[in-house]
Design an enzyme around this catalytic site. Structure first.
Site, PDB file in Angstrom:
ATOM      1  N   HIS A  21     -31.955  34.545   2.859  1.00 14.85           N
ATOM      2  CA  HIS A  21     -30.668  34.025   3.319  1.00 14.85           C
ATOM      3  C   HIS A  21     -30.237  34.793   4.566  1.00 14.85           C
ATOM      4  O   HIS A  21     -30.950  35.697   5.025  1.00 14.85           O
ATOM      5  CB  HIS A  21     -29.618  34.051   2.204  1.00 14.85           C
ATOM      6  CG  HIS A  21     -29.345  35.408   1.612  1.00 14.85           C
ATOM      7  ND1 HIS A  21     -28.909  36.487   2.364  1.00 14.85           N
ATOM      8  CD2 HIS A  21     -29.438  35.856   0.338  1.00 14.85           C
ATOM      9  CE1 HIS A  21     -28.739  37.532   1.575  1.00 14.85           C
ATOM     10  NE2 HIS A  21     -29.065  37.184   0.346  1.00 14.85           N
ATOM     11  N   HIS A  24     -30.434  38.661   4.710  1.00 16.85           N
ATOM     12  CA  HIS A  24     -31.731  39.240   5.069  1.00 16.85           C
ATOM     13  C   HIS A  24     -31.959  39.118   6.572  1.00 16.85           C
ATOM     14  O   HIS A  24     -32.442  40.036   7.227  1.00 16.85           O
ATOM     15  CB  HIS A  24     -32.884  38.507   4.363  1.00 16.85           C
ATOM     16  CG  HIS A  24     -32.804  38.495   2.869  1.00 16.85           C
ATOM     17  ND1 HIS A  24     -32.615  37.340   2.149  1.00 16.85           N
ATOM     18  CD2 HIS A  24     -32.884  39.481   1.956  1.00 16.85           C
ATOM     19  CE1 HIS A  24     -32.604  37.616   0.850  1.00 16.85           C
ATOM     20  NE2 HIS A  24     -32.753  38.920   0.705  1.00 16.85           N
ATOM     21  N   CYS A 130     -30.298  47.315 -16.851  1.00 16.00           N
ATOM     22  CA  CYS A 130     -30.090  45.975 -16.273  1.00 16.00           C
ATOM     23  C   CYS A 130     -31.394  45.497 -15.659  1.00 16.00           C
ATOM     24  O   CYS A 130     -31.936  46.151 -14.763  1.00 16.00           O
ATOM     25  CB  CYS A 130     -28.983  45.978 -15.214  1.00 16.00           C
ATOM     26  SG  CYS A 130     -28.882  44.388 -14.337  1.00 16.00           S
ATOM     27  N   CYS A 133     -30.985  44.787 -11.816  1.00 19.73           N
ATOM     28  CA  CYS A 133     -31.009  45.985 -10.962  1.00 19.73           C
ATOM     29  C   CYS A 133     -32.324  46.743 -11.101  1.00 19.73           C
ATOM     30  O   CYS A 133     -32.656  47.569 -10.262  1.00 19.73           O
ATOM     31  CB  CYS A 133     -29.876  46.935 -11.327  1.00 19.73           C
ATOM     32  SG  CYS A 133     -28.234  46.287 -11.018  1.00 19.73           S
ATOM     33  N   CYS A 155     -23.767  44.022 -16.618  1.00  9.42           N
ATOM     34  CA  CYS A 155     -23.884  44.737 -15.344  1.00  9.42           C
ATOM     35  C   CYS A 155     -22.789  44.238 -14.393  1.00  9.42           C
ATOM     36  O   CYS A 155     -22.595  43.030 -14.236  1.00  9.42           O
ATOM     37  CB  CYS A 155     -25.259  44.462 -14.748  1.00  9.42           C
ATOM     38  SG  CYS A 155     -25.426  45.010 -13.046  1.00  9.42           S
ATOM     39  N   HIS A 158     -24.585  42.110 -11.603  1.00  4.23           N
ATOM     40  CA  HIS A 158     -25.279  40.871 -11.952  1.00  4.23           C
ATOM     41  C   HIS A 158     -24.557  39.996 -12.977  1.00  4.23           C
ATOM     42  O   HIS A 158     -24.961  38.854 -13.190  1.00  4.23           O
ATOM     43  CB  HIS A 158     -26.684  41.188 -12.464  1.00  4.23           C
ATOM     44  CG  HIS A 158     -27.580  41.705 -11.382  1.00  4.23           C
ATOM     45  ND1 HIS A 158     -27.772  43.043 -11.149  1.00  4.23           N
ATOM     46  CD2 HIS A 158     -28.288  41.050 -10.444  1.00  4.23           C
ATOM     47  CE1 HIS A 158     -28.585  43.195 -10.122  1.00  4.23           C
ATOM     48  NE2 HIS A 158     -28.911  42.007  -9.670  1.00  4.23           N
ATOM     49  N   LYS A 305     -19.513  37.722  -0.952  1.00  6.93           N
ATOM     50  CA  LYS A 305     -20.679  38.436  -0.433  1.00  6.93           C
ATOM     51  C   LYS A 305     -21.933  37.559  -0.538  1.00  6.93           C
ATOM     52  O   LYS A 305     -22.177  36.920  -1.533  1.00  6.93           O
ATOM     53  CB  LYS A 305     -20.879  39.714  -1.236  1.00  6.93           C
ATOM     54  CG  LYS A 305     -22.140  40.486  -0.887  1.00  6.93           C
ATOM     55  CD  LYS A 305     -22.194  41.819  -1.612  1.00  6.93           C
ATOM     56  CE  LYS A 305     -22.787  41.748  -2.994  1.00  6.93           C
ATOM     57  NZ  LYS A 305     -24.229  41.904  -3.054  1.00  6.93           N
ATOM     58  N   LYS A 308     -28.233  38.435  -3.398  1.00  2.00           N
ATOM     59  CA  LYS A 308     -29.463  37.880  -3.924  1.00  2.00           C
ATOM     60  C   LYS A 308     -29.260  37.336  -5.327  1.00  2.00           C
ATOM     61  O   LYS A 308     -30.009  36.516  -5.788  1.00  2.00           O
ATOM     62  CB  LYS A 308     -30.569  38.935  -3.902  1.00  2.00           C
ATOM     63  CG  LYS A 308     -30.219  40.235  -4.583  1.00  2.00           C
ATOM     64  CD  LYS A 308     -31.327  41.248  -4.302  1.00  2.00           C
ATOM     65  CE  LYS A 308     -30.979  42.613  -4.895  1.00  2.00           C
ATOM     66  NZ  LYS A 308     -31.939  43.619  -4.489  1.00  2.00           N
TER      67      LYS A 308
HETATM   68 ZN   LIG Z   1     -27.585  44.651 -12.469  1.00  2.00          ZN
END
Ligand SMILES: [Zn+2]
Length: 528
Positions: A21, A24, A130, A133, A155, A158, A305, A308
């Site tokens: 995206h 990156h 997680c 992560c 998390c 996430h 934001k 990913k």
């Molecule tokens: Zn996470």
């Protein structure tokens, strides 16, 4: 500055399973503009990007797609990540994949060295893990879930439930480096930048560091721990090492000495890995710490934001298909102060494209080439005595070149572009005031017209050189149209730090027609 100094810049290595995206793309473009600048300034430059291909998450997505992890990574690298670099005109020197033998061998050598010197020991670990992560989380990094995961510990990044895991694994004795790291941040205030990022890291390390679990035995997609092959190296420990395995660790001492240490560009979400864990690892191995860890901001789209894990992503080619790669590169570096969060909007991009690239720079280039063709048969005249205004343009060019270089040195490419843009603005104003179309009607003003055309052409020469790291395609076209190559050589061979020196494009140079550098965009495409 000595011409032989070294500049080595890295981007984070990307998870192949992510969809590329504009976040990156932003990191890639920033690293590319900085490295093109240094390369063209004559510094011994190396730019590295690549992919992070080990770990449980890669294994799971590969399995979900009925493929082996290596095969899955190959497909994604070829179909998504190499094309991303082509889409954005990235001139990287190397592309590392953590599944390459050069990397895996380096990781094994590094971890063995730390084990042999007592920096790695076995221990029991229990914690909330997680999968997103790929790390154990502190309780402060967990929140109570909502919706599907109502009431569960999830998390904070996430929003997925964490798993309570216990395993026997190997630990890096990172706790021993708390004081040395604090001393590093103190002695080298530039080590972590910008200051907001530095402050966050210092506060974190001041609380004291824990030892870090660096092996896993619950899956096997990674670099085996050399002395206990039931374990693989934890994915972050593995991934960080790409920055040295790509430049000769372990085995090519000469290359490592030539390139290392690096400047790392990172997103804020991975700052601690780069500014805390990574320098501690290097200290343990007796290697130099990085030159700098620079955290750029988030890209916000509609206030959210680009991430990913939340797929609000815009694919870079959605932008380049309409505006071209030069406009992508220009927009993100110009519109967002480097190191701060920035908002992306199509409206802002379209407005800047039209006002700054098409009407500002593109139109300036077209007008000057067209007037040289119309009034002087396409041959650059010799200037007469310089007027006050001519001298003003020279001074603008000189100052812009100096200021842009200083801005690049302090990792402020947005300020570099702004400095160079003063030339565009001053030259456009100069032409309006000098009215070459009026001078052309008066034979007695022929000498003055020569000076105006020569001044404008020389300004374009400087602009082509100074903007080539940002707008490689447009400046290459301009260089050709100016007929600069026979006298001055290739654009990429023009030394940036001498770009502000006046009077390089010789009289007698023949210009060629220039297509619009930034063509008008069909409003229907924009509204689609
Ligand atoms: Zn996470």
């Amino acid at each position: 500055m000595p011409a032989d100094r070294s500049f080595y810049i890295t981007t984070p290595i990307f998870y192949p399973s992510d969809v590329p995206h504009i976040g990156h793309g932003y990191t890639e473009v920033a690293a590319d503009v900085l490295s093109r600048w240094h390369r063209q300034a004559g510094d011994d430059t190396w730019s590295l990007t690549g992919t992070d291909e080990h770990g449980q998450k890669m294994l799971r997505t590969a399995t979900a797609n009925d493929m082996g992890p290596r095969e899955w990574a190959d497909k994604l690298v070829q179909e998504s990540w190499i094309p991303l670099l082509e889409t954005l005109d990235i001139a990287n020197d190397d592309f590392i994949r953590t599944t390459q033998p050069r990397h895996e061998q380096g990781v094994a050598a590094f971890i063995q060295k730390l084990y042999d010197t007592g920096f790695i020991e076995a221990g029991d670990y229990e914690g909330f893990y997680c999968v997103g992560c790929e790390e154990y989380k502190q309780t402060s990094e967990l929140v109570t879930g909502t919706g599907k995961y109502d009431g569960e510990l999830v998390c904070a990044i996430h929003s997925i439930p964490v798993e309570l895991l216990k395993e026997r694994n190997y630990f890096f004795r990172m706790s021993r480096f708390t004081d040395r790291l604090l001393a590093l941040y103190e002695e080298r205030p530039d080590f972590v930048q910008p200051d907001s990022a530095r402050n966050e890291v210092v506060q974190f390390v001041k609380q004291g560091l824990d030892d870090l679990s660096i092996s896993r035995s619950t899956f096997d997609w990674g670099v085996p721990v050399p002395w206990d092959t039931k374990h693989v190296v934890y994915v972050w420990f593995d991934a960080l090492l790409n920055y040295v395995t790509a430049v000769g660790f372990d085995g090519d001492e000469a290359t490592l000495n030539r390139r290392w240490p690096a400047t790392h560009l990172v997103g804020k979400d991975i700052l601690r890995f780069h500014a805390v864990i990574w320098p501690a690892m290097l200290m343990a191995a007796g290697l130099e710490v990085p030159k700098q860890v620079f955290a750029h901001g988030w890209l916000l789209v509609g206030g959210e934001k680009m991430s990913k894990s939340k797929l609000t992503g815009i694919a870079p080619n959605q932008i380049t298909d309409v505006f071209g790669s030069d406009a992508f590169r220009y927009y993100f570096l110009r519109a967002i102060p480097f190191g701060q969060d920035g908002s992306f909007s199509w409206e802002d991009l379209a407005a800047r494209y039209q006002a700054e690239l098409a009407n500002g720079f593109g139109n300036l280039a077209s007008r000057v080439i067209a007037m040289l063709t119309r009034y002087r048969g396409g041959v650059l005249p010799a200037p007469g005595e310089a007027s006050e205004r001519d001298l003003g343009i020279r001074e603008t060019v000189r100052r812009a070149a100096v200021e842009a270089d200083l801005a690049i040195e302090r990792m402020a490419p947005h300020e570099a572009v702004a400095a160079i843009w003063t030339i565009v603005e001053e030259l456009n104003g100069y032409i309006t005031l000098e009215e070459p179309w009026a001078l052309a009607k008066d034979p007695e003003q022929a000498g003055r017209l020569d000076s105006v055309l020569a001044t404008a052409a020389e300004g374009l020469r400087a602009l082509a050189v100074l903007l080539s790291p940002v707008l490689p395609k447009a400046t290459a076209k301009l260089w050709t149209a100016l007929g600069a190559e026979p006298a001055l050589g290739l654009l990429l061979d023009q030394r940036l730090r001498a770009a502000g020196d006046w009077g390089k494009l010789p009289a007698g140079t023949t210009v060629q027609a220039l297509e619009p550098l930034f063509p008008r965009i069909d409003p229907e495409v924009l509204n689609a």
